[in-house]
Design a protein around this motif. Structure first.
Motif, short mmCIF file in Angstrom:
data_model
loop_
_atom_site.label_atom_id
_atom_site.label_comp_id
_atom_site.label_asym_id
_atom_site.label_seq_id
_atom_site.Cartn_x
_atom_site.Cartn_y
_atom_site.Cartn_z
N UNK A 94 2.13 5.18 -3.79
CA UNK A 94 1.36 5.95 -4.77
C UNK A 94 0.71 7.19 -4.15
N UNK A 95 0.44 7.18 -2.84
CA UNK A 95 -0.04 8.40 -2.19
C UNK A 95 1.06 9.46 -2.15
N UNK A 96 2.27 9.03 -1.87
CA UNK A 96 3.40 9.96 -1.79
C UNK A 96 3.89 10.38 -3.18
N UNK A 135 14.44 9.30 9.08
CA UNK A 135 14.20 9.80 7.73
C UNK A 135 12.71 10.07 7.54
N UNK A 136 12.39 11.12 6.80
CA UNK A 136 10.99 11.35 6.46
C UNK A 136 10.54 10.23 5.55
N UNK A 137 9.24 10.10 5.38
CA UNK A 137 8.71 9.04 4.51
C UNK A 137 9.23 9.22 3.09
N UNK A 138 9.22 10.44 2.58
CA UNK A 138 9.73 10.69 1.23
C UNK A 138 11.19 10.25 1.12
N UNK A 139 12.01 10.64 2.09
CA UNK A 139 13.43 10.27 2.05
C UNK A 139 13.60 8.76 2.13
N UNK A 140 12.81 8.12 2.95
CA UNK A 140 12.87 6.67 3.08
C UNK A 140 12.55 5.99 1.75
#
Length: 70
Positions: free
Chosen positions: A49-51, A10-15
């Motif tokens: 918070x970065x994402x 999974x991408x970081x966003x999806x995770x």
């Protein structure tokens, strides 16, 4: 010996969004905190918070939108 890390499927966003949705399902929308998502996703608060600079509100909105489209 060289160890090669396998990328997370999974991408970081999806995770993060998947972890957020799981927390919402478990604790409810009003009681889910960024700390809950930190624990569920295994990433730091700073990474969240970065994402998602909008914090909890942005996570809530995007995770419910992502999961309602499936």
């Amino acid at each position: 010996m060289v160890v090669v890390a396998h990328p997370d499927p999974l991408s970081l966003d999806e995770r993060l969004l998947t972890a957020t949705y799981g927390c919402i399902a478990r604790f409810g929308l009003a009681k889910t905190t960024v700390e809950d998502v930190v624990r569920a996703s295994g990433v730091s608060r700073a990474t969240i918070y970065r994402q998602f600079p909008g914090g909890r509100e942005e996570l809530d909105r995007k995770s419910t939108r992502l999961n309602s489209s499936h």
